[in-house]
Design an enzyme around this catalytic site. Sequence first.
Site, PDB file in Angstrom:
ATOM      1  N   ASP A  68     -11.816   0.635   4.273  1.00 13.24           N
ATOM      2  CA  ASP A  68     -13.225   0.792   3.452  1.00 13.24           C
ATOM      3  C   ASP A  68     -14.281   0.913   4.406  1.00 13.24           C
ATOM      4  O   ASP A  68     -15.311   1.712   4.055  1.00 13.24           O
ATOM      5  CB  ASP A  68     -13.262  -0.159   2.349  1.00 13.24           C
TER       6      ASP A  68
ATOM      7  N   ARG B 194      -4.256 -11.410  -3.891  1.00 15.38           N
ATOM      8  CA  ARG B 194      -5.443 -10.572  -3.618  1.00 15.38           C
ATOM      9  C   ARG B 194      -6.338 -10.335  -4.976  1.00 15.38           C
ATOM     10  O   ARG B 194      -5.645  -9.568  -5.634  1.00 15.38           O
ATOM     11  CB  ARG B 194      -5.422  -9.528  -2.646  1.00 15.38           C
TER      12      ARG B 194
ATOM     13  N   HIS C 117       0.820  -1.175   0.096  1.00 19.63           N
ATOM     14  CA  HIS C 117       0.092  -0.032   0.001  1.00 19.63           C
ATOM     15  C   HIS C 117       1.090   1.199  -0.044  1.00 19.63           C
ATOM     16  O   HIS C 117       1.743   1.579   0.703  1.00 19.63           O
ATOM     17  CB  HIS C 117      -1.032  -0.025   1.179  1.00 19.63           C
TER      18      HIS C 117
ATOM     19  N   GLU D  50     -15.651  -5.858   4.262  1.00 19.08           N
ATOM     20  CA  GLU D  50     -14.908  -4.509   3.933  1.00 19.08           C
ATOM     21  C   GLU D  50     -15.979  -3.267   4.369  1.00 19.08           C
ATOM     22  O   GLU D  50     -15.740  -2.599   5.460  1.00 19.08           O
ATOM     23  CB  GLU D  50     -14.272  -4.191   2.747  1.00 19.08           C
TER      24      GLU D  50
END
Length: 879
Positions: free
Chosen positions: A545, A398, A143, A508
């Site tokens: 999220d 993922r 990330h 999420e």
Amino acid sequence: MTTSGPQPDYSSLRSNVSELGRILGDTMASAEGDDFLELIERIRGLSKGAREGSGQDQAQLLEQLRALDNDQLVPVARAFAQFLNLANIAEQHHLVSREMDPLLSASRNLSNSLGELRKEGVAIADIEQAISALKIELVLTAHPTEITRRTLIHKHSEIGECLARLELGGLTSREQSQLQLRLRELVAQIWYGDDFRRERPTPVDEAKWGFAVVEESLWRAVPEFLRRLDEALEQHCGLALPLEAAPVSFVSWMGGDRDGNPNVTAEVTREVMLLSRWQAAELYLGDVTQLLEELSMTRCSDDLRQLAGDAHEPYRAILRQLRSLLRDTLASIEAQLRGEPALELETLQCQEQLWQPLLACYHSLMDCGMDIIARRTLLDVLRRVRCFGVHLVRHDIRQDSARHTEALSEITRCLGLGDYADWDEDTRRAFLLRELGNTRPLVPRHWQPSADVREVLDTCAVAAEQSPEALGAYVISMARQASDVLAVHLLLQEAGVQKPIPVAPLFETLDDLSRAREVIGDLLENHWYRGQTGGRLMVMIGYSDSAKDAGVMAASWAQYRAQEELLEVCKHHEVELTLFHGRGGTIGRGGAPAHQALLSQPPGSLKNGLRVTEQGEMIRTKLGWTSLAVKTLALYTVAICQANLRTPPAPRKEWREVMEELSVESCKAYRAVVREEPDFVPYFRHATPEQELAKLPLGSRPARRKAGGGIESLRAIPWIFAWSQNRLMLPAWLGAGAALASACSNGRAALIGEMAASWPFFATRLSMLEMVYAKADVELSAYYDQTLVPEELSFIGERLRQQLQADMATVLEIDGSDQLLANQPWTAESIRLRNIYTDPLNFLQAELLKRNRQQEEPRLERAIMVTIAGIAAGMRNTG
């Protein structure tokens, strides 16, 4: 919470910050001239005066910054940004220094924790069981929240090393002088260098950065941590850590996380997995080479003699075989990385090829009375073999659930069965289970899928090529129903995966979290699926999220309840559940101090260990130095043992009722602004550097999941990053304080005070809000609005700042305090000191954004990038 005993001494930290600041000043004077240093000192002095309440100093500060010509912008911004970076290095060093707070010492932390458990009456057998079951899986993600270049990270580490050596006693005056000179050299290297990458890193670059963290820090940290854990066990329980213990391991998303990142392809994943094996072999080769130099003994056991033959130095004979194996492995992998076939050599494929010969050497040394030799370097290498394996890290894959639906839609249309995407859930599930039990291939032999579907199938094929040791889990983003999980199992089966890979749905959004129990319950009711799990299941909880969707208060309660419900449904079906926490470093992404965060989770949630993401700058902050990594691993260990060996308080019925009210009210207040205010998105884009952030070459992943769109299409990281830049910190508090105020005014004040005092989950929420409020700044946010926001949109910012001030008052009243962070004096002092250097960067950034939006210019863009990096350093986190 107050602590008894001697209070920490911060004098050495302050001294180091001052010394590094002086060195930076001297460097700037030498590079840019005395006039430039005088300008920086003048700006710093005005900033300090403004913080102390002088309106005249603030006016002069703004006048000074606005008067800077374009040639001065970058150097001035760099001066303040680099000071903040140096202050961060000094703070990181303090965490592991000899003058540090005793509570933060890894060894003392482990020892004190086990000692306390024994005093509380916890049986040695229970502690032994808890340690043997200990499983810490840290997942290094790509990330893009690491704003610092790798070359600068290395220099920062070197500065920390110099500070560590300077605190040692007994240095000669020449040794001290040389270290001071080295510090000056490193600061000069930083000043005369470039702060940013010129281009975005590729996913392979990101993976190499992750492997470098292992090489430079974790390779040494893991055996050192295990040595300290072993010592604590011996001291308090009379036990030894088993040789084969592997309580910590590492997983990587770098090169495997393709959710919304078109740059991560099947070929990239294949290359990264090869590089991972190469790096492991290279590190083991270094270890074996060292052992070859050291294990020159001639005495050995009969068992080792059988392995070594009549060699005069039997240990070296064994180790030479391992060295040849590792060299051949490196040569074969290098050929594959060049696109050539693997060499026809015996190569390292599994742990046992290293473990068995090294274990034989260990037992021989112990049998022959050479314990002191066996239990040093050789023991460290054995423990690395168990914790790092032959792949260094295991790799997760993922992908978004929609991509799997798209693949199955093309397949069913090709087979004349209709469109899978149009089917309802029952029809999908029946089809998937039927095909999972079918031995014939599903995919037609000569079928030509679209490029996107081909990529999904190729990724599954890469997974099928790997040994089980290489893979962690297949994570499904936006998993919403049972068919999303079964679809991945079918695609992996079609690709030829022999041994089941854990397939982890990621829940999420608020709605997804509320339905998690139903989805997992539906899956576990199925005989085929329950057999596939082997009695173990992994589910990922999304923090980022869900907070972006509903605000931090509602999201945190939804995450807590989802964990409780998942634990309950798995217990009912006699399945062991591993919860995978997708936390970020910031409060708005589930971040919190490690110990506090873990102890605030539902009872039983850590029974099967901890699997958690570590990302961006938090990898460097928590794991980037060996000593920091040892401390981090000790903190995780203590928290997990305490959570599993003590009975954590379960929330009372009336506490739950209050949390339900707070969740509903906070979500309503949050969405009223973010979703229902028609002018919110334009305001957001004017008031923050959101659009400019997209130009930063942070990571390989786009800032948005798809082009265009509003807040919903923006990733959580730039969403939070943007608000931390203008100091409103909106995602980390919006909705929470309003809900608390409403509950207090409705007669819930006493209950809320009780929850704050007795429930770790709720206490942590309040503590995190305090931290956010302390970092937020109403006046700076207002300045951004005055400078950047059209008058017709300014009402939004005014309302938000009024709400922020009201929320602060609410939390202080609940806490019974008249100031923020009253029980965290150093944190408050650290923020205060940083503000003097961060404020000019904020004022300057607003001015630069205004100029650049009127007429884009490369110098202005570069200066904006410097201010973004500097403010991120001042806030101590980014996304």
